[in-house]
Design a protein around this motif. Structure first.
Motif, mmCIF file in Angstrom:
data_model
loop_
_atom_site.group_PDB
_atom_site.id
_atom_site.type_symbol
_atom_site.label_atom_id
_atom_site.label_comp_id
_atom_site.label_asym_id
_atom_site.label_seq_id
_atom_site.Cartn_x
_atom_site.Cartn_y
_atom_site.Cartn_z
ATOM 1 N N SER A 5 0.828 -1.226 -0.035
ATOM 2 C CA SER A 5 0.002 -0.003 0.123
ATOM 3 C C SER A 5 1.153 1.261 0.112
ATOM 4 O O SER A 5 0.343 2.494 -0.105
ATOM 5 N N CYS A 6 2.144 1.044 0.165
ATOM 6 C CA CYS A 6 3.296 2.172 0.080
ATOM 7 C C CYS A 6 3.000 2.936 -1.168
ATOM 8 O O CYS A 6 2.939 2.264 -2.337
ATOM 9 N N VAL A 7 2.976 4.327 -1.057
ATOM 10 C CA VAL A 7 2.858 5.183 -2.149
ATOM 11 C C VAL A 7 3.918 5.764 -2.835
ATOM 12 O O VAL A 7 3.984 6.916 -3.463
ATOM 13 N N ASN A 8 4.995 5.547 -2.040
ATOM 14 C CA ASN A 8 6.350 6.178 -2.413
ATOM 15 C C ASN A 8 6.566 7.660 -2.224
ATOM 16 O O ASN A 8 7.224 8.349 -2.798
ATOM 17 N N CYS A 9 5.747 8.027 -1.024
ATOM 18 C CA CYS A 9 5.992 9.627 -0.758
ATOM 19 C C CYS A 9 7.106 10.072 -0.148
ATOM 20 O O CYS A 9 7.450 11.068 0.069
ATOM 21 N N LYS A 10 7.750 8.835 0.504
ATOM 22 C CA LYS A 10 9.194 9.151 1.118
ATOM 23 C C LYS A 10 9.183 9.778 2.397
ATOM 24 O O LYS A 10 10.259 10.345 3.032
ATOM 25 N N ILE A 11 8.242 9.875 2.975
ATOM 26 C CA ILE A 11 7.906 10.855 4.476
ATOM 27 C C ILE A 11 8.743 9.828 5.289
ATOM 28 O O ILE A 11 9.480 10.451 6.339
ATOM 29 N N CYS A 12 8.886 8.406 5.401
ATOM 30 C CA CYS A 12 9.472 7.486 5.867
ATOM 31 C C CYS A 12 11.011 7.831 5.921
ATOM 32 O O CYS A 12 11.831 7.884 7.008
ATOM 33 N N THR A 13 11.422 7.909 4.755
ATOM 34 C CA THR A 13 12.823 8.096 4.671
ATOM 35 C C THR A 13 13.482 9.554 5.327
ATOM 36 O O THR A 13 14.345 9.458 5.803
ATOM 37 N N PRO A 35 12.774 3.199 3.778
ATOM 38 C CA PRO A 35 11.738 2.199 4.164
ATOM 39 C C PRO A 35 11.165 1.718 2.738
ATOM 40 O O PRO A 35 10.947 0.736 2.381
ATOM 41 N N ASN A 36 10.784 2.933 1.955
ATOM 42 C CA ASN A 36 10.155 2.692 0.858
ATOM 43 C C ASN A 36 10.620 1.700 -0.164
ATOM 44 O O ASN A 36 9.933 0.964 -0.842
ATOM 45 N N GLU A 37 11.874 1.525 -0.066
ATOM 46 C CA GLU A 37 12.710 0.961 -0.992
ATOM 47 C C GLU A 37 12.406 -0.684 -0.699
ATOM 48 O O GLU A 37 12.622 -1.448 -1.496
ATOM 49 N N ALA A 89 5.264 7.629 11.393
ATOM 50 C CA ALA A 89 5.094 8.864 10.473
ATOM 51 C C ALA A 89 4.295 8.546 9.031
ATOM 52 O O ALA A 89 3.854 9.154 8.351
ATOM 53 N N CYS A 90 4.289 7.018 8.613
ATOM 54 C CA CYS A 90 3.620 6.696 7.518
ATOM 55 C C CYS A 90 2.345 7.093 7.356
ATOM 56 O O CYS A 90 1.332 6.509 8.147
ATOM 57 N N PRO A 91 1.944 7.952 6.273
ATOM 58 C CA PRO A 91 0.245 8.331 6.225
ATOM 59 C C PRO A 91 -0.526 7.079 5.820
ATOM 60 O O PRO A 91 -1.836 7.250 6.057
ATOM 61 N N ARG A 92 -0.177 6.112 5.468
ATOM 62 C CA ARG A 92 -0.630 5.097 5.008
ATOM 63 C C ARG A 92 -0.698 3.765 5.789
ATOM 64 O O ARG A 92 -1.233 2.611 5.471
ATOM 65 N N ASN A 93 0.112 4.060 6.942
ATOM 66 C CA ASN A 93 0.173 2.713 7.751
ATOM 67 C C ASN A 93 0.822 1.662 7.078
ATOM 68 O O ASN A 93 0.148 0.630 7.332
ATOM 69 N N SER A 94 1.429 1.657 5.933
ATOM 70 C CA SER A 94 1.902 0.777 5.356
ATOM 71 C C SER A 94 3.350 0.017 6.035
ATOM 72 O O SER A 94 3.995 -1.100 5.536
ATOM 73 N N ILE A 95 3.790 0.554 7.103
ATOM 74 C CA ILE A 95 5.024 0.020 7.816
ATOM 75 C C ILE A 95 4.551 -0.621 9.315
ATOM 76 O O ILE A 95 4.064 -0.044 9.864
ATOM 77 N N GLY A 96 5.054 -1.672 9.544
ATOM 78 C CA GLY A 96 4.782 -2.281 10.857
ATOM 79 C C GLY A 96 5.157 -3.879 10.621
ATOM 80 O O GLY A 96 5.736 -4.247 9.808
HETATM 81 S S1 SF4 Z 1 5.758 7.002 4.481
HETATM 82 FE FE1 SF4 Z 1 4.401 5.126 3.988
HETATM 83 S S2 SF4 Z 1 3.452 5.440 2.032
HETATM 84 FE FE2 SF4 Z 1 4.998 6.856 2.042
HETATM 85 S S3 SF4 Z 1 6.777 6.069 1.162
HETATM 86 FE FE3 SF4 Z 1 7.061 5.464 3.605
HETATM 87 S S4 SF4 Z 1 6.074 3.571 3.512
HETATM 88 FE FE4 SF4 Z 1 5.365 4.473 1.485
#
Ligand code: SF4
Ligand code: SF4
Length: 219
Positions: free
Chosen positions: A165-173, A182-184, A204-211
């Motif tokens: 579900s990650c959209v590669n916004c890179k907020i996590c990075t 993490p998006n990688e 930080a991930c707005p999509r709750n993609s990390i866990g």
């Molecule tokens: S913050 Fe979440 S949605 Fe955005 S790039 Fe990172 S993992 Fe993907």
């Protein structure tokens, strides 16, 4: 248990401050620092660098105190290079070994060796954080480097995961204090050996993609 963990993550830096002050009255107390030298390596056999991001009082000090005045800039590549990290491990263990040898049979002297190492390295971490981020020391801390090496062989492979579900916004990075992206790892386990599992990226991930277990749930 969760409450206790939260309290530890908020206030365990107090143990470092107590250690620094109380050891001045009896340097034998300095030897207790051996716990923080051995524990990260033992933990890394099972959970990678989990100790560094969650249980280390000094890491906690960097997160809760030093981060408030850190420059928050990326750590230079050289400081995280394998060459530099091996150099630091060799230098620190040589100094440590020589110090212990010189003071053999003298607990206060050995305690002083531990004390000196903790104080000097903590100060180095504080100074570097004024130029880079608050976890700069953790990029080449000798025990962290050994833990990262050991974590290649860890038994429990359960680590954070990044779902599709990650959209590669890179907020996590931007949030990662260890310079990991993490998006990688989208669609995979976030098994970078230097991930300290601080979960700042997950928060930080707005999509709750990390866990944990995100791959099963969100594919
Ligand atoms: S913050 Fe979440 S949605 Fe955005 S790039 Fe990172 S993992 Fe993907
Ligand atoms: S990848 Fe996430 S959990 Fe790992 S160190 Fe970076 S912010 Fe912390």
């Amino acid at each position: 248990m969760n409450k206790l963990f939260e309290l530890w993550k908020k206030y365990s830096y107090a143990l470092l401050l107590i250690f620094v002050v109380v050891s001045l009255f009896d340097f034998r107390i300095g030897m207790s620092a051996i716990i923080c030298m051995i524990a990260p390596v033992i933990v890394s056999f099972f959970k990678g660098r989990f100790w560094c991001g969650n249980l280390c009082p000094r890491g906690n000090f960097y997160d809760n105190v030093v981060s408030k005045f850190s420059k928050n800039k990326p750590v230079p590549k050289f400081l995280k290079s394998t060459f530099f990290r091996i150099l630091v491990v060799l230098f620190m263990f040589t100094m440590f070994g020589l110090g212990v040898k010189q003071n053999w049979g003298n607990p206060a002297g050995i305690g002083m060796v531990f004390y000196r190492i903790i104080v000097i390295t903590t100060l180095i971490g504080i100074i570097l954080s004024l130029f880079y981020n608050h976890r700069t020391w953790c990029h080449f801390c000798p025990m962290g480097s050994i833990s990262a090496f050991v974590s290649y062989f860890r038994k429990d492979k359960k680590v954070l995961e990044v779902s599709n579900s990650c959209v590669n916004c890179k907020i996590c990075t931007k949030k990662c204090p260890m310079g990991i992206s993490p998006n990688e790892y989208k669609g995979n386990a976030l098994d970078h050996p230097d991930c300290i599992q601080c979960t700042k990226c997950a928060i930080a991930c707005p999509r709750n993609s990390i866990g944990y277990d995100t791959l099963e749930n969100k594919k």
